[in-house]
Design an enzyme around this catalytic site. Structure first.
Site, PDB file in Angstrom:
ATOM      1  N   GLY A 286       0.660  -1.123   0.052  1.00 53.11           N
ATOM      2  CA  GLY A 286      -0.149  -0.145   0.011  1.00 53.11           C
ATOM      3  C   GLY A 286       0.872   1.275  -0.012  1.00 53.11           C
TER       4      GLY A 286
ATOM      5  N   GLU B 204       1.767   1.970  -3.511  1.00 48.88           N
ATOM      6  CA  GLU B 204       0.457   2.355  -4.170  1.00 48.88           C
ATOM      7  C   GLU B 204       0.142   3.614  -3.899  1.00 48.88           C
ATOM      8  OE1 GLU B 204      -2.357  -1.671  -4.738  1.00 48.88           O
ATOM      9  OE2 GLU B 204      -1.627  -1.398  -2.662  1.00 48.88           O
TER      10      GLU B 204
ATOM     11  N   GLU C 235       2.452  -8.409  -1.986  1.00 50.48           N
ATOM     12  CA  GLU C 235       1.009  -9.213  -1.648  1.00 50.48           C
ATOM     13  C   GLU C 235       0.887 -10.391  -1.911  1.00 50.48           C
ATOM     14  OE1 GLU C 235       0.265  -4.585  -2.108  1.00 50.48           O
ATOM     15  OE2 GLU C 235       1.507  -5.995  -3.111  1.00 50.48           O
TER      16      GLU C 235
END
Length: 260
Positions: free
Chosen positions: A112, A115, A135
C-alpha cells in the site's frame, strides 16, 4: 483538526504531509487513510497551496505497507469493500487532485505504500529507498490500484515481474524503469522535492489543474484523452491566468497569475 497519524505543515505556497507512525514503519491503517483524505481535501481547497509533498517520518520508511492486522480475518465481501473504500477515499482521490502531489520516498515503499506513492502525480526517492508490491507472498494481490498504476509507469512486463516475484527494487532501478523521476541522498530528498514544488508554483495553478485532468483522461477507459485535452485547452482561454500569462509574455515580464 488535530491528527493522530499524520503531520501537516504549511509554508508559502507549499504543504507537507508526513505520515507519522514510525513504530509501525508508517503502515497504512483505516484511521491514517481517513486522516490523509481529510488533509488532502482541505489542502486542495486552500488557494494559497500550490503543491503538496507527501513523505514518511523517520529514515526507514515512506510507508512500509498496509496494517495487515486490520484485515487478516476479512471475508470476501469485506476484502472487496476494503479495496473499494481505500481507492475511492484516498488513492484515486490523490490521483485526481487538482493540486500537484509529489511523493518523497524516504525508505521502504511497499504494498500500500508503493500504491500510495504511485497515486501521487510523480515521485522522488532517497538512495536508501526500496520499492515493491509483496502482496502475493501473503496470498492476495495489490488492492489499492497497484495492478493498474504500476504497468502504466513501468510497462506490463516489468510490472508482471515485480508483482509475481513479490520482490523489491532499489531507488536506482526504480528510476531506470520510470517509477521515480529523481534519486538523491536522504538529506537532500525534501530540499529536492521543495525545489521542484517551487518551480511548479511559478506557473498557473489553473493550467496545471487542467493538465492533470487531461493527462489522467488518457488512462480512463472509454475516455478519449485527445478530446479531453482539446476541451481543457479551450477552457484555459477563458481564464484570467491565460490573459495574464500571454500579456506578460508579450510585455517580456514575469506573470503574476490571478488564479482565476
Amino acid at each position: 483538526m488535530n491528527f493522530e497519524n499524520i503531520l501537516v505543515e504549511k509554508t508559502t505556497g507549499l504543504a507537507r504531509i508526513t505520515i507519522n507512525r514510525p513504530k509501525k514503519l508508517n503502515a497504512l491503517n483505516k484511521a491514517t487513510i481517513a486522516e490523509l483524505h481529510i488533509a488532502f481535501d482541505r489542502l486542495e481547497s486552500d488557494l494559497n497551496i500550490k503543491s503538496i509533498i507527501l513523505t514518511g517520518s523517520g529514515e526507514k520508511a515512506f510507508v512500509a505497507g498496509a496494517d495487515i492486522s486490520e484485515f487478516s480475518n476479512f471475508s470476501i465481501e469485506e476484502g472487496k469493500q476494503l479495496a473499494r473504500e481505500g481507492q475511492e477515499k484516498l488513492f484515486n482521490f490523490i490521483e485526481q487532485l487538482a493540486t500537484p502531489v509529489i511523493a518523497a520516498i524516504n525508505g521502504f515503499a511497499l504494498g500500500g505504500g508503493l500504491e500510495l506513492a504511485m497515486a501521487c502525480h510523480f515521485r522522488v526517492a532517497s538512495e536508501n529507498a526500496k520499492m515493491g508490491l509483496p502482496e502475493v507472498s501473503l496470498g492476495v494481490i495489490p488492492g489499492y490500484g497497484g495492478t493498474q498504476r504500476l504497468p502504466q509507469l513501468v510497462g506490463k512486463g516489468k510490472a508482471m515481474e515485480m508483482i509475481m516475484t513479490a520482490g523489491m527494487i532499489s531507488a536506482e532501478d526504480a528510476k531506470d524503469c520510470g517509477l521515480v523521476n529523481h534519486v538523491t541522498t536522504l538529506e537532500e530528498l525534501l530540499p529536492l522535492a521543495e525545489k521542484i514544488a517551487s518551480k511548479i508554483s511559478r506557473n498557473s495553478a489553473i493550467a496545471i489543474s487542467a493538465a492533470i485532468m487531461a493527462i489522467n483522461a488518457n488512462f480512463k477507459e472509454g475516455v478519449d484523452g485527445f478530446d479531453a485535452e482539446i476541451e481543457a485547452f479551450g477552457i484555459c482561454f477563458g481564464t484570467g491566468d491565460f490573459k495574464e500569462g500571454t500579456r506578460a509574455f508579450l510585455e517580456k515580464r514575469k506573470p503574476i497569475f490571478p488564479g482565476n
